[in-house]
Design an enzyme around this catalytic site. Structure first.
Site, PDB file in Angstrom:
ATOM      1  N   SER C  13       0.820  -1.209   0.000  1.00 24.66           N
ATOM      2  CA  SER C  13       0.000   0.000   0.000  1.00 24.66           C
ATOM      3  C   SER C  13       0.854   1.259   0.000  1.00 24.66           C
ATOM      4  CB  SER C  13      -0.912   0.000   1.229  1.00 24.66           C
ATOM      5  OG  SER C  13      -0.124  -0.004   2.402  1.00 24.66           O
ATOM      6  N   GLY C  14       2.148   1.110   0.148  1.00 23.71           N
ATOM      7  CA  GLY C  14       3.035   2.267   0.146  1.00 23.71           C
ATOM      8  C   GLY C  14       3.421   2.674  -1.269  1.00 23.71           C
ATOM      9  N   PHE C  15       4.288   3.644  -1.367  1.00 26.21           N
ATOM     10  CA  PHE C  15       4.646   4.177  -2.679  1.00 26.21           C
ATOM     11  C   PHE C  15       5.510   3.205  -3.488  1.00 26.21           C
ATOM     12  CE2 PHE C  15       4.133   8.987  -1.567  1.00 26.21           C
ATOM     13  CZ  PHE C  15       2.761   8.837  -1.658  1.00 26.21           C
ATOM     14  N   THR C  16       6.571   2.687  -2.885  1.00 18.21           N
ATOM     15  CA  THR C  16       7.411   1.768  -3.657  1.00 18.21           C
ATOM     16  C   THR C  16       6.678   0.453  -3.874  1.00 18.21           C
ATOM     17  OG1 THR C  16       8.484   0.917  -1.662  1.00 18.21           O
ATOM     18  CG2 THR C  16       9.542   2.785  -2.762  1.00 18.21           C
ATOM     19  N   CYS C 148      17.710   5.786  -2.824  1.00 20.66           N
ATOM     20  CA  CYS C 148      17.535   6.565  -4.057  1.00 20.66           C
ATOM     21  C   CYS C 148      18.618   7.621  -4.228  1.00 20.66           C
ATOM     22  CB  CYS C 148      16.148   7.190  -4.111  1.00 20.66           C
ATOM     23  SG  CYS C 148      15.661   7.990  -2.592  1.00 20.66           S
ATOM     24  N   ASN C 311      13.107   8.322  -8.384  1.00 21.31           N
ATOM     25  CA  ASN C 311      13.335   7.615  -7.121  1.00 21.31           C
ATOM     26  C   ASN C 311      12.421   6.403  -6.957  1.00 21.31           C
ATOM     27  OD1 ASN C 311      11.330   9.738  -6.836  1.00 21.31           O
ATOM     28  ND2 ASN C 311      11.081   8.993  -4.749  1.00 21.31           N
TER      29      ASN C 311
HETATM   30  N1  LIG Z   1      10.164   6.305  -1.402  1.00 25.74           N
HETATM   31  C1  LIG Z   1      11.336   6.188  -1.978  1.00 25.74           C
HETATM   32  O1  LIG Z   1      11.700   6.966  -2.860  1.00 25.74           O
HETATM   33  C2  LIG Z   1      12.285   5.081  -1.586  1.00 25.74           C
HETATM   34  C3  LIG Z   1      13.437   4.908  -2.333  1.00 25.74           C
HETATM   35  C4  LIG Z   1      14.313   3.915  -1.978  1.00 25.74           C
HETATM   36  C5  LIG Z   1      14.036   3.096  -0.902  1.00 25.74           C
HETATM   37  N2  LIG Z   1      12.911   3.289  -0.176  1.00 25.74           N
HETATM   38  C6  LIG Z   1      12.664   2.408   0.968  1.00 25.74           C
HETATM   39  O2  LIG Z   1      11.578   1.562   0.643  1.00 25.74           O
HETATM   40  C7  LIG Z   1      10.842   1.268   1.805  1.00 25.74           C
HETATM   41  C8  LIG Z   1       9.371   1.639   1.568  1.00 25.74           C
HETATM   42  O3  LIG Z   1       9.306   3.028   1.290  1.00 25.74           O
HETATM   43  P1  LIG Z   1       7.956   3.709   0.827  1.00 25.74           P
HETATM   44  O4  LIG Z   1       8.308   5.070   0.403  1.00 25.74           O
HETATM   45  O5  LIG Z   1       7.244   2.829  -0.115  1.00 25.74           O
HETATM   46  O6  LIG Z   1       7.175   3.766   2.213  1.00 25.74           O
HETATM   47  P2  LIG Z   1       5.623   3.908   2.497  1.00 25.74           P
HETATM   48  O7  LIG Z   1       4.953   4.565   1.352  1.00 25.74           O
HETATM   49  O8  LIG Z   1       5.530   4.539   3.822  1.00 25.74           O
HETATM   50  O9  LIG Z   1       5.088   2.394   2.594  1.00 25.74           O
HETATM   51  C9  LIG Z   1       5.433   1.528   3.628  1.00 25.74           C
HETATM   52  C10 LIG Z   1       4.615   0.254   3.519  1.00 25.74           C
HETATM   53  O10 LIG Z   1       5.027  -0.646   4.535  1.00 25.74           O
HETATM   54  C11 LIG Z   1       3.881  -1.140   5.242  1.00 25.74           C
HETATM   55  N3  LIG Z   1       4.317  -1.329   6.632  1.00 25.74           N
HETATM   56  C12 LIG Z   1       4.693  -0.359   7.495  1.00 25.74           C
HETATM   57  N4  LIG Z   1       5.093  -0.916   8.669  1.00 25.74           N
HETATM   58  C13 LIG Z   1       4.943  -2.255   8.519  1.00 25.74           C
HETATM   59  C14 LIG Z   1       5.183  -3.357   9.393  1.00 25.74           C
HETATM   60  N5  LIG Z   1       5.643  -3.174  10.629  1.00 25.74           N
HETATM   61  N6  LIG Z   1       4.931  -4.595   8.936  1.00 25.74           N
HETATM   62  C15 LIG Z   1       4.465  -4.768   7.677  1.00 25.74           C
HETATM   63  N7  LIG Z   1       4.205  -3.760   6.821  1.00 25.74           N
HETATM   64  C16 LIG Z   1       4.453  -2.516   7.235  1.00 25.74           C
HETATM   65  C17 LIG Z   1       2.819  -0.084   5.043  1.00 25.74           C
HETATM   66  O11 LIG Z   1       1.506  -0.592   4.973  1.00 25.74           O
HETATM   67  P3  LIG Z   1       0.563  -0.934   6.199  1.00 25.74           P
HETATM   68  O12 LIG Z   1       0.923   0.011   7.314  1.00 25.74           O
HETATM   69  O13 LIG Z   1      -0.818  -0.785   5.696  1.00 25.74           O
HETATM   70  O14 LIG Z   1       0.881  -2.365   6.500  1.00 25.74           O
HETATM   71  C18 LIG Z   1       3.144   0.426   3.641  1.00 25.74           C
HETATM   72  O15 LIG Z   1       2.529  -0.405   2.687  1.00 25.74           O
HETATM   73  C19 LIG Z   1      11.483   2.059   2.938  1.00 25.74           C
HETATM   74  O16 LIG Z   1      12.372   1.244   3.645  1.00 25.74           O
HETATM   75  C20 LIG Z   1      12.242   3.133   2.207  1.00 25.74           C
HETATM   76  O17 LIG Z   1      13.364   3.592   2.921  1.00 25.74           O
HETATM   77  C21 LIG Z   1      12.013   4.250  -0.519  1.00 25.74           C
END
Ligand SMILES: NC(=O)c1ccc[n+]([C@@H]2O[C@H](COP(=O)([O-])OP(=O)(O)OC[C@H]3O[C@@H](n4cnc5c(N)ncnc54)[C@H](OP(=O)(O)O)[C@@H]3O)[C@@H](O)[C@H]2O)c1
Ligand SMILES: NC(=O)c1ccc[n+]([C@@H]2O[C@H](COP(=O)([O-])OP(=O)(O)OC[C@H]3O[C@@H](n4cnc5c(N)ncnc54)[C@H](OP(=O)(O)O)[C@@H]3O)[C@@H](O)[C@H]2O)c1
Ligand SMILES: NC(=O)c1ccc[n+]([C@@H]2O[C@H](COP(=O)([O-])OP(=O)(O)OC[C@H]3O[C@@H](n4cnc5c(N)ncnc54)[C@H](OP(=O)(O)O)[C@@H]3O)[C@@H](O)[C@H]2O)c1
Ligand SMILES: NC(=O)c1ccc[n+]([C@@H]2O[C@H](COP(=O)([O-])OP(=O)(O)OC[C@H]3O[C@@H](n4cnc5c(N)ncnc54)[C@H](OP(=O)(O)O)[C@@H]3O)[C@@H](O)[C@H]2O)c1
Ligand SMILES: [Zn+2]
Ligand SMILES: [Zn+2]
Lengths: 60, 347, 347, 347, 347, 60
Positions: C13-16, C148, C311
């Site tokens: 459900s998150g962005f990535t 990123c 990113n």
């Molecule tokens: N955004 C970027 O540009 C980017 C780039 C490189 C790397 N990353 C890394 O990729 C990862 C995800 O980033 P994002 O931007 O996609 O974050 P996000 O949008 O905040 O999404 C996080 C996801 O993880 C789930 N989640 C949170 N806590 C959890 C837990 N304890 N157990 C299971 N599921 C959990 C959330 O859904 P629910 O709470 O509904 O379960 C949500 O689907 C991070 O580690 C980030 O550092 C992000």
């Protein structure tokens, strides 16, 4: 402002407006009330007419 | 074995031409063999369209057209009618993205445009929008791709006519919001970033030519007004209609499902939960999907209809490829599979 | 016959996570069988990601993982180290997008993060970036997708190390500009539209954790500072470096061509004509491409290096799929063919 | 009784000229008697600047200058040196916003620009920036208003030189992010909304002429690179500096407070709480304030300095009015009281 | 000698509250003595509103109101009716920005809101919009500032009723486009930058509460629909109306001049030349001006009316100060002189 | 997808839809056709009803 102006009638609203005194026949100025482009059709006496509107052309 | 069709894009340095190059480049059944531009002759297509830097193709002169299977004309209104003979000589299937062959009669061109050079060809041309005219596209040799705003409005309103919620006599307000790519790559002072960004700017508030196109295909006049807003891609039409007889939300679902349940590129988005409850251009940016939806306003006896497309895709290049796919007997969705992005800012 | 791999996305459900769903949905060799979310359990993935309304899949509980071939973890830092055993039990190949397995040693996690729960696994993990680590990816079972900003910086600087223009002792300033999707779907007051739009806002001006990652893979410390700017997708790194010995523009072309001529996802953009002369995030938005380029500053003995990625793609989900493709022996570019858009506003 | 000065704005149809009209129109001690434009002669100033629709003034010919107390020249580089005699004949105080009189010597114009027509006047001109040159402004007859990027960089770095944290031999990286109004009202294809919105676009990555100006006033060379970002107003400079001797955060506060505590238009913003912790252009949009701030990076022996201004205000028209106020003996802040907006999007 | 009034702002940490602080801070006849916030008690107002860093004031508890001349309540709907006794005890003049005292009768609150706690006070309250209600404001003790969308629509349509072009029975479509500051400083996921930027998002497509307000003051129902677009400040209403009898452009000019020629804060913008031909929110951003204009559509028997305001100014805080000026017998324009900016991006 | 689903009637369109088999009474899911939030009002047999819409609250 020191520049000379003359008073004439706005062709759209009929109200009095001031325009620069040095305008020439054929010149386009804008009405201070409506903003519309007005063509100077005579200078003595001064008379203005709505200038044909320039189309914006923003494609389709 | 896959069939493969040779294609040309005329006006390939423009916005819709670039989008066509991108789509055809990724199309499983098409090879782009020519992309014309007078101003960029001999330059790589990537020098204008940075997303196509990987494409090994240079712009060439539109006066030297190669023989191909399908030619897409992405030139300003008036150019296609002038060049139509050379287009048809070069290709058995011509898809024109301009307004030149959209209307049916010379009289309409006299009323809404500045006349037509080749009125005798109007009868030959098929309107591209498959949701409206799919049955006439197979084998069509001259296809007129729809206007972006007209496409948005038509897709939104069509189910109400299909289901007889509207019959044609009603007053319809079509209030449209569009992105800056609608104006094409030219762009004067009003399109400069400092003047154009952040706007809600009425333009063509009355007398817009897409009224003609909507009327031609829906059989009803509409009161159309467009507003430029701060996005590059996208057109969103909000139609305010007042049916003579009351309808229910269920009736509306039936009408829209009836028209679109089987359509590969139309999604009904109406209510629901979360952030995206109605059609939004950014939800379809880069994709060939249209979103349509509605809301009932019992207090005012009104139906509000929403419709959102990417003007570069469903509103032009995507629609053109979709129609060409149908015309050539290919898979309808070939080359048009991209789903769009989330999140996405102001595409 | 095409092989087909079953895949799960944890944190979908998150962005990535949403970007991964999109990529895998369009991937010729992958079937997504599970997408987890605790907050949206049993809702359709399209209710959160409007571009995926056509996908017939509902979120499920991350505590009930199905058995699959490959699992992508898209959870915040710290979650993967906690759940890693269940991930590895569920899938032979785990690609983690968080920072949890990027660094090599517990000491680094102690210094830059708040320690590590499972330091013994660090040695098993392979860094995902194929341009850096392609040879170790085939068959890898635990893959750590890069950060990123680190990815942008590393891709820009790597050729200078490969070609010995830099040797590691030099001072390097990395000035980064990023879009709002870097923060993930959560977002507090600082990410609200009124406060976040139009910004050039320093954040993490010093001590950014990606310094650790860059140092780990380039073998040199960098002076890193990030700025939030008004886009949703995109990361752009400008690196200011001062080589000990003078170099020519030709030397730089040789260096960059040497490192990247064969890379399917890296384009060298440096000078040239037209509007797009240097790397720009919007030229790669939605695509897995990185653009890198440089300019020589003889007056100051400086090389300015530019690097731009999306990113959500090269900076996370795209890199993860690319690495998985290599790990599983698939075509490297499978599912990553989208070329990007032109024009595009602020994606 | 209030004194009142008659003023002319030459180049009043441009961006800085329009801003000057706005400021002078609201200035308690100034009457604007002339606004020149060749292209819009005899049109109302409101036809170009919609915020000035209430102002009863029409553009007139720059060849017929009226006699006034103070004349502001808002013309492109090169025009002022050509027209300077007519400007000085028309007005006892001339404030030039172009680069024509900023540098001290003909040699510098030969090196950085394409020479100078009236080098003998360079010695007469005073640099406008009061924070740098207040003591020489009273009674000045020819004032050269600073460049926007140079102003941002100088204001950020000056305290470090004042307090001997830097002495001039250090390497300084100045990484600047600017809005689209910096390019003036002209604007070609690269400034069109579809191409310019959403960018992080390197321009003038090396050899930028503002390096000359910064060097002239700080006595040190800098490695300057500019990036266009998606805002209309604003310039933000991030300076990365490495002092020879270690400093503490306390030392930096002392340095910045020492330089700016009494300055009416400089705010020190460094850390603190909430959303706005460092200088941001949008926090000063429309106002004549500069925000400057800093962060210490002990790991890298670096100080990161941030500086943010509105290029239309502190970076040009506001600075010009401020300098004119000092030159004419008026209240420094007269006409410059506007505090800026919150919230504000991408001004 | 200038009179000076002591003022309080309740809800001063919010968007309209911050705007009021800015306006009153620059107001020649007002001293702000109190700014309340429960969440930011004892913090400086500049910690929330960066443009007010120069203001020497800290937030205090709304439960301890000081005795002042005029109190502005900038709290969410429902709070003012609860706290109204303490407000009136603290100040002889209370200006409420919420909807709590806008409508005339309890019945309307029952129909459109969730009832009213203090219906007996409704009769005491005066609607703030001076263009509608100037004559009743002098000496008023309880003033209800109008809703932003309602204000835009009312200002656009009023001349048509004043001049009997419309009589009240006609169908009127009001299609509104608004910026993100309308939602206040709270803001959930839908207001996050990644989700909110670039939108054309229908919200409250039917049944919007401002219909009640418009009906109350124009005496006619309207079909209202709002769309969020990508700006922070601004509200733009396009009204589509069909008069029973034909009118000419001249008639419309007469109608609008008749209503507004003497109004200090209303500009008629309709046609003309250049980039800004119709009302636009960005042309009035930061200012208290409303722009209204119209276009005739003879083909459809329609008048299209455009109206643009800054929702933070004419749509709330500016209107409130304007009304207070009239109520207290001050110069109407005092504290509201700011002309707005050109160029300006997406304010 | 291996997860179990059951078929039921969409309360708005009357069409057949598939929903997860493990839903419980009181749970809110969204319709795959309309996106509307539906409340599970019984499980054996399965029955859904439109859930009261959550107001977006974007101020005024
Ligand atoms: N955004 C970027 O540009 C980017 C780039 C490189 C790397 N990353 C890394 O990729 C990862 C995800 O980033 P994002 O931007 O996609 O974050 P996000 O949008 O905040 O999404 C996080 C996801 O993880 C789930 N989640 C949170 N806590 C959890 C837990 N304890 N157990 C299971 N599921 C959990 C959330 O859904 P629910 O709470 O509904 O379960 C949500 O689907 C991070 O580690 C980030 O550092 C992000
Ligand atoms: N933009 C949209 O959203 C949209 C939507 C639906 C339909 N359309 C229609 O699609 C067509 C193209 O629109 P666009 O936005 O892509 O325009 P554009 O960006 O201005 O591109 C026009 C192209 O046509 C070429 N061209 C111009 N005059 C020509 C001539 N006389 N002969 C040959 N080539 C010529 C130009 O290149 P050279 O000058 O270098 O040859 C350029 O490549 C128009 O008819 C437009 O109405 C556009
Ligand atoms: N934009 C900034 O942020 C900024 C910041 C600092 C300094 N500056 C400097 O300020 C000056 C003006 O910049 P701008 O951005 O306002 O430029 P602009 O928007 O392009 O305006 C230039 C103005 O000069 C007039 N002009 C041009 N050539 C002329 C000539 N030969 N004789 C008389 N008038 C002429 C133009 O009007 P007509 O052609 O109608 O006469 C126009 O009014 C430049 O020197 C620039 O470097 C700008
Ligand atoms: N935004 C607009 O464009 C606009 C236009 C016209 C009218 N309005 C109306 O103006 C009012 C304020 O809107 P806004 O956009 O400024 O909202 P906002 O940004 O959410 O601010 C609300 C303010 O009220 C305070 N507050 C909340 N609950 C309170 C309570 N129970 N007692 C005392 N203080 C309380 C909050 O601060 P603490 O929680 O820290 O105390 C905050 O300072 C609303 O009624 C709105 O409908 C807004
Ligand atoms: Zn923008
Ligand atoms: Zn934005």
């Amino acid at each position: 402002m020191t520049e000379d102006t003359i008073t004439t009638e706005d062709p759209i609203t009929g109200e009095e407006i001031e325009i620069p005194a040095d305008v020439e026949v054929g010149e386009i100025i804008d009405s201070p009330i409506t903003g519309a482009e007005l063509e100077v059709v005579s200078v003595d006496p001064i008379a203005l007419e709505e200038a044909p509107e320039l189309e914006e052309d923003w494609g389709e | 074995m896959t069939e493969s069709y040779a294609a040309s894009v005329v006006g390939a340095s423009g916005f819709t031409g670039g989008e066509l190059l991108r789509l055809l480049y990724g199309h499983p059944n098409v090879d782009v063999v020519q992309a014309t531009s007078r101003s960029y002759e001999n330059k790589t297509v990537g020098s204008v369209h940075p997303n196509l830097r990987g494409m090994d193709l240079r712009f060439s002169d539109p006066d030297d057209l190669e023989s191909v299977d399908v030619l897409f004309a992405c030139t300003p209104h008036g150019v296609s009618m002038e060049r139509i003979d050379s287009f048809r000589e070069a290709a058995g299937t011509v898809v024109d993205l301009s307004a030149d062959f959209r209307l049916d009669t010379e009289a309409e061109y006299d009323e809404w445009y500045d006349g037509h050079d080749r009125p005798e060809l109007l009868a030959d041309a098929e309107y591209a929008l498959p949701e409206l005219n799919r049955e006439n596209l197979p084998g069509a040799e001259l296809i007129a791709s729809g206007g972006c705003n007209a496409t948005a409005a038509i897709l939104g309103l069509k189910p109400l006519f299909d289901a007889d919620v509207l019959s044609g006599g009603e007053r319809i307000v079509v209030d449209v919001k569009v992105g800056s790519s609608e104006g094409g790559a030219g762009g004067g002072e009003a399109s400069s970033h400092p003047e154009r960004s952040g706007v809600v700017r009425p333009y063509a508030p009355t007398g817009h030519r897409h009224e003609a196109e909507i009327e031609a295909f829906l059989g009803t006049g509409v009161s159309f007004s467009a507003h430029a807003v701060d996005m590059t891609r996208g057109a969103s039409a909000t139609c305010h209609v007042y049916p003579d007889d009351p309808v229910s939300t269920g009736d509306l679902w039936t009408a829209y499902r009836g028209s679109y349940a089987e359509e590969p590129f139309v999604r009904i988005v109406s209510g629901g939960s979360g952030v995206y409850r109605y059609p939004e251009p950014k939800a379809v940016a880069g994709s060939n999907h249209a979103e349509v939806g509605f809301e009932l306003d019992p207090r005012n006896g009104r139906i509000v209809v929403f419709s959102a497309i990417d003007n570069m895709m469903k509103g032009s290049a995507g629609q053109a490829v979709h129609a060409a796919n149908v015309a050539l007997g290919l898979e309808e969705t070939a080359g048009l599979e991209f789903a769009g992005l989330h999140p996405v800012g102001a595409p």
